[in-house]
Motif scaffolding. Structure first.
Motif, PDB file in Angstrom:
ATOM      1  N   MET A 262       8.962  -2.791  -3.355  1.00  0.00           N
ATOM      2  CA  MET A 262       8.918  -3.334  -2.006  1.00  0.00           C
ATOM      3  C   MET A 262       9.739  -2.435  -1.105  1.00  0.00           C
ATOM      4  SD  MET A 262       7.762  -5.515  -0.032  1.00  0.00           S
ATOM      5  CE  MET A 262       8.085  -5.345   1.716  1.00  0.00           C
ATOM      6  N   GLU A 263       9.114  -2.003  -0.023  1.00  0.00           N
ATOM      7  CA  GLU A 263       9.798  -1.114   0.898  1.00  0.00           C
ATOM      8  C   GLU A 263      10.643  -1.886   1.886  1.00  0.00           C
ATOM      9  OE1 GLU A 263       6.570  -1.631   0.745  1.00  0.00           O
ATOM     10  OE2 GLU A 263       5.822  -2.207   2.728  1.00  0.00           O
ATOM     11  N   HIS A 264      11.748  -1.274   2.274  1.00  0.00           N
ATOM     12  CA  HIS A 264      12.591  -1.799   3.339  1.00  0.00           C
ATOM     13  C   HIS A 264      13.062  -0.603   4.171  1.00  0.00           C
ATOM     14  CE1 HIS A 264      12.618  -5.801   1.557  1.00  0.00           C
ATOM     15  NE2 HIS A 264      12.777  -5.216   0.380  1.00  0.00           N
ATOM     16  N   ALA A 289       8.476   7.496  -5.078  1.00  0.00           N
ATOM     17  CA  ALA A 289       8.093   8.378  -3.960  1.00  0.00           C
ATOM     18  C   ALA A 289       7.345   7.577  -2.899  1.00  0.00           C
ATOM     19  CB  ALA A 289       7.236   9.536  -4.470  1.00  0.00           C
ATOM     20  N   HIS A 290       6.450   6.693  -3.350  1.00  0.00           N
ATOM     21  CA  HIS A 290       5.684   5.846  -2.419  1.00  0.00           C
ATOM     22  C   HIS A 290       6.625   4.954  -1.608  1.00  0.00           C
ATOM     23  CE1 HIS A 290       2.197   3.149  -1.358  1.00  0.00           C
ATOM     24  NE2 HIS A 290       3.177   2.260  -1.302  1.00  0.00           N
ATOM     25  N   GLU A 291       7.492   4.226  -2.293  1.00  0.00           N
ATOM     26  CA  GLU A 291       8.367   3.282  -1.577  1.00  0.00           C
ATOM     27  C   GLU A 291       9.328   4.011  -0.646  1.00  0.00           C
ATOM     28  OE1 GLU A 291       7.469   0.349  -1.612  1.00  0.00           O
ATOM     29  OE2 GLU A 291       6.236   0.407  -3.414  1.00  0.00           O
ATOM     30  N   PHE A 292       9.834   5.155  -1.083  1.00  0.00           N
ATOM     31  CA  PHE A 292      10.773   5.890  -0.236  1.00  0.00           C
ATOM     32  C   PHE A 292      10.067   6.365   1.036  1.00  0.00           C
ATOM     33  CE2 PHE A 292      13.349   9.662   0.977  1.00  0.00           C
ATOM     34  CZ  PHE A 292      14.552   9.009   1.177  1.00  0.00           C
ATOM     35  N   PHE A 293       8.835   6.844   0.900  1.00  0.00           N
ATOM     36  CA  PHE A 293       8.131   7.329   2.087  1.00  0.00           C
ATOM     37  C   PHE A 293       7.852   6.198   3.087  1.00  0.00           C
ATOM     38  CE2 PHE A 293       4.641   8.912   4.699  1.00  0.00           C
ATOM     39  CZ  PHE A 293       5.252  10.062   5.177  1.00  0.00           C
ATOM     40  N   HIS A 294       7.768   4.979   2.574  1.00  0.00           N
ATOM     41  CA  HIS A 294       7.568   3.820   3.454  1.00  0.00           C
ATOM     42  C   HIS A 294       8.681   3.693   4.500  1.00  0.00           C
ATOM     43  CE1 HIS A 294       4.064   1.509   2.438  1.00  0.00           C
ATOM     44  NE2 HIS A 294       4.422   1.232   1.202  1.00  0.00           N
ATOM     45  N   LEU A 295       9.857   4.266   4.238  1.00  0.00           N
ATOM     46  CA  LEU A 295      10.923   4.108   5.235  1.00  0.00           C
ATOM     47  C   LEU A 295      10.467   4.713   6.552  1.00  0.00           C
ATOM     48  CD1 LEU A 295      13.032   6.663   6.132  1.00  0.00           C
ATOM     49  CD2 LEU A 295      13.431   6.611   3.679  1.00  0.00           C
ATOM     50  N   SER A 323      -1.088   2.648   6.432  1.00  0.00           N
ATOM     51  CA  SER A 323       0.305   2.297   6.147  1.00  0.00           C
ATOM     52  C   SER A 323       0.582   2.213   4.646  1.00  0.00           C
ATOM     53  CB  SER A 323       0.657   0.973   6.828  1.00  0.00           C
ATOM     54  OG  SER A 323       0.533   1.116   8.227  1.00  0.00           O
ATOM     55  N   GLU A 324      -0.409   1.814   3.852  1.00  0.00           N
ATOM     56  CA  GLU A 324      -0.249   1.797   2.398  1.00  0.00           C
ATOM     57  C   GLU A 324      -0.922   3.005   1.742  1.00  0.00           C
ATOM     58  OE1 GLU A 324       1.662   0.293   0.517  1.00  0.00           O
ATOM     59  OE2 GLU A 324       2.368  -1.345   1.772  1.00  0.00           O
ATOM     60  N   GLY A 325      -2.224   3.161   2.012  1.00  0.00           N
ATOM     61  CA  GLY A 325      -2.975   4.218   1.332  1.00  0.00           C
ATOM     62  C   GLY A 325      -2.424   5.613   1.607  1.00  0.00           C
ATOM     63  N   TYR A 392      -7.541  -1.012  -0.138  1.00  0.00           N
ATOM     64  CA  TYR A 392      -7.092  -0.118   0.938  1.00  0.00           C
ATOM     65  C   TYR A 392      -6.065   0.886   0.411  1.00  0.00           C
ATOM     66  CZ  TYR A 392      -3.600  -3.866   1.170  1.00  0.00           C
ATOM     67  OH  TYR A 392      -2.670  -4.817   0.854  1.00  0.00           O
ATOM     68  N   TYR A 393      -5.470   0.592  -0.729  1.00  0.00           N
ATOM     69  CA  TYR A 393      -4.598   1.600  -1.364  1.00  0.00           C
ATOM     70  C   TYR A 393      -5.455   2.773  -1.831  1.00  0.00           C
ATOM     71  CZ  TYR A 393      -0.573  -1.566  -1.733  1.00  0.00           C
ATOM     72  OH  TYR A 393       0.480  -2.389  -1.459  1.00  0.00           O
ATOM     73  N   ASN A 394      -6.508   2.413  -2.597  1.00  0.00           N
ATOM     74  CA  ASN A 394      -7.383   3.422  -3.187  1.00  0.00           C
ATOM     75  C   ASN A 394      -8.099   4.236  -2.105  1.00  0.00           C
ATOM     76  OD1 ASN A 394     -10.640   3.160  -4.587  1.00  0.00           O
ATOM     77  ND2 ASN A 394      -9.211   4.791  -5.056  1.00  0.00           N
TER      78      ASN A 394
HETATM   79 ZN   LIG Z   1       3.366   0.435  -0.363  1.00  0.00          ZN
END
Ligand SMILES: [Zn+2]
Length: 606
Positions: A262-264, A289-295, A323-325, A392-394
């Motif tokens: 979960m990103e924050h 890597a995915h969650e960190f980039f969400h910042l 935002s996710e994909g 939408y991720y894929n």
């Molecule tokens: Zn995500």
């Protein structure tokens, strides 16, 4: 090295003190104050006390109906009782307005609201309190005063069990309290309370705290730190930005089904199965890597449709493909730059993603935007069927790759997805603005490529046209090769849900159906091995005629073990191969693409 660390800490302490004072002595100081009592771990019961400062006589308090996941989860179902009193202890009437909102009257001099809530939902999207620890997404725990959601909030924890400590990205205040400038920031800060292990490091001027709650034998903190060093260095250099001084990684490695992060804004909470850190570190790298980039992407580069957050109902957005994909696309680039992913694996992964999309019949009926909009249906098994929906991720991750290649083509290699993200960071995030969903992505991509990308967005983002992959891959000297093989068929399709792989569909008339496998069953184990990903190794290794043993958990609970014989079916799959006679130009573009960089340094393009 040590010295610079210490100096950095001193500076941060000073900054923290300034922040603390600005919260504590601001003249308009009227913080809502929460106390969360952790007296009853065995029954998973938390008591919350809210002290409301003086203000209007009539107040409304709302508990969010959703948080973290794009799913209405009605956290109010866990509230046992609510009561209120005035500041001298006289009871005030509490009137429920709907299932998640309460009104109190007579609060002009302030009020004390108390309630009891049951918390036992594990994982990065949950709130859990037991004899081992407390992990809290505060939006699932704390009601907010509706008229004061944007004012300062203070929280403290009482009756903390002996030996437990608190880890949270919230600002530390005196007397073991924590502060946030408003409710949104408060609930964007996960809290771990327990006897966790901790590490920290500095990288490029940022300070990183690493909290791990797991069995000591299941991970190696030095390896995690080494991985994080690489990821944060690659990500901040790719974005040429570090919009924080402090960031916290919070990991759980449970010996049971887990998967997700979960990103924050200033932290991430990640849970993967206990076997992952040592046996499948690539899974941990990828989710991190995915969650960190969400910042950046979604927390700061944020679609307007998610702001302001409406905690009382679904928040519809068409932007999750981006935002996710595209966060996954960026995650892959970060891993490539960090040396955690090589070309062969990256291209294999990409081809597997294309295979996943092409095998879902719904890729011809549901667009990436519609898939985003319908995120709120993902909890429903029927919706997840391959003929009903795409992910939408894929598709979003693939669109990120296609957009990267399209921008490179249009700009003759001078710009790339990196410049698209940096442009959005500068023109939206840094200016405190939110972007208008796909239109904002298009605006950025066109600004950096000087090209009209209207068709790309209307056909592949808003529309359901087949993506002409070879047109995109030609620039980097690759082509897509389709294969059709008679493959072992286990008789079901699994898809990744937020808490693990779930049976998305069961082939009619198959052995799996006869064995009793049902759509919506959560897959816990295949042939005695814990399953982590939808296309698990265990399924891939099966041959026709083998017996498969699957341990599942039904939608309404209850584990079952099912056994049946594996059949066969024709299956399409894709691979990426070099085109014939790859040119020097294609090689050059591919090299830049695999680094996530433009071919010509930015300075030379102006
Ligand atoms: Zn995500």
């Amino acid at each position: 090295m040590r010295l610079s660390l210490a100096t950095g800490r001193a500076a941060r302490q000073t900054l923290r003190l300034v922040l603390l004072l600005s919260i504590a002595i601001a003249p308009s100081y009227a913080a809502t104050s929460y106390t969360i009592s952790l007296a009853n771990p065995d029954q998973h019961l938390v008591e919350v006390q809210i002290i409301l400062p003086e203000g209007p006589a009539q107040r409304e308090l709302q508990l969010p109906v959703w948080n973290a996941l794009y799913q209405v989860r009605d956290f109010a179902q866990y509230i046992n009782w609510v009561r209120a009193k005035d500041r001298v202890g006289h009871a005030l009437a509490v009137h429920a307005l709907n299932k998640s909102r309460w009104q109190i009257t007579g609060a002009e001099a302030g009020a004390v609201v108390e309630y009891q809530i049951f918390l036992d939902s594990p994982g990065p999207f949950g709130a859990q309190f037991n004899s081992h620890h407390a992990f809290l997404n505060l939006a699932q725990v704390l009601m907010y005063p509706v008229e004061a959601r944007s004012t300062a909030m203070v929280v403290r924890f009482s009756h903390v069990p002996e030996g437990w400590r608190v880890a949270t990205p919230l600002t530390s205040l005196p007397e073991d309290r924590f502060g946030a400038e408003n409710y949104d920031r408060l609930v964007d800060s996960p809290v771990e309370i327990g006897d966790f292990k901790e590490s920290d490091f500095d990288e490029g001027g940022g300070h990183y705290r690493v909290i791990v709650d797991a069995e000591a034998a299941d991970y190696d903190m030095e390896k995690i730190d080494a991985m994080l060093h690489k990821i944060v260095a690659a990500a901040t250099s790719w974005m040429d930005d570090r919009p924080f001084d402090n960031y916290m990684f919070l990991y759980h490695f449970p010996r049971g089904p887990a998967g997700g992060g979960m990103e924050h804004s200033y932290s991430t909470a990640i849970a993967v199965h206990a076997e992952v850190p040592l046996q499948a570190p690539e899974v941990l790298e990828s989710v991190t890597a995915h969650e960190f980039f969400h910042l950046w992407n979604v927390k700061r580069i944020r679609p307007q449709t998610l702001e302001p957050v409406d905690y009382t109902r679904e928040n519809y957005t068409r932007a999750l493909w981006f935002s996710e994909g595209c966060t996954s696309t960026a995650g892959d680039i970060i891993e490539l730059r960090a040396g955690l992913l090589d070309e062969r694996h990256f291209e294999q992964q990409l081809a597997a993603g294309i295979t996943e999309l092409e095998r879902r019949p719904a890729h011809l009926t549901q667009s990436a935007e519609e898939s985003s909009l319908n995120a709120w249906l993902e909890g429903d098994a029927y919706y997840r069927r391959p003929e009903r929906s795409i992910s939408y991720y894929n598709k979003g991750e693939l669109l990120g790759v296609a957009l990267d290649l399209a921008v490179r083509e249009a700009s003759h290699g001078k710009t790339s997805l990196r410049e698209v993200f940096q442009w959005m960071n500068q023109d939206y995030a840094k200016k405190g603005r939110f972007f208008p969903d796909s239109e904002g992505v298009r605006e950025a991509a066109e600004a950096v490529s000087y090209a009209d990308l209207g068709l790309f967005f209307s056909k592949y983002v808003a529309g359901t046209d087949e993506i002409p992959w070879d047109d995109f891959f030609r620039g980097v000297g690759l082509r897509l090769v389709e294969g059709k093989n008679a493959v072992a068929d286990a008789g079901f399709i699994a898809s990744q849900n937020f808490d693990g792989p779930v049976t998305a569909s069961v082939t009619a008339g198959s052995e799996a159906e006869r064995a009793g496998l049902q759509t919506g069953d959560m897959i816990l184990e295949i042939n005695g091995k814990i399953v982590r990903q939808e296309s698990s190794q265990e399924i891939a290794q099966l041959s026709a005629g083998d017996t498969i043993t699957v341990k599942v958990k039904g939608r309404r609970g209850g584990d079952r073990e099912l056994k049946w014989k594996v059949g066969t079916r024709d299956e399409i799959s894709y691979a990426l191969r070099d085109v014939d006679n790859v040119t020097a130009e294609q090689r050059e573009r591919r090299a830049a693409w695999l680094k996530g960089e433009a071919q010509i340094p930015q300075e030379e393009t102006h």
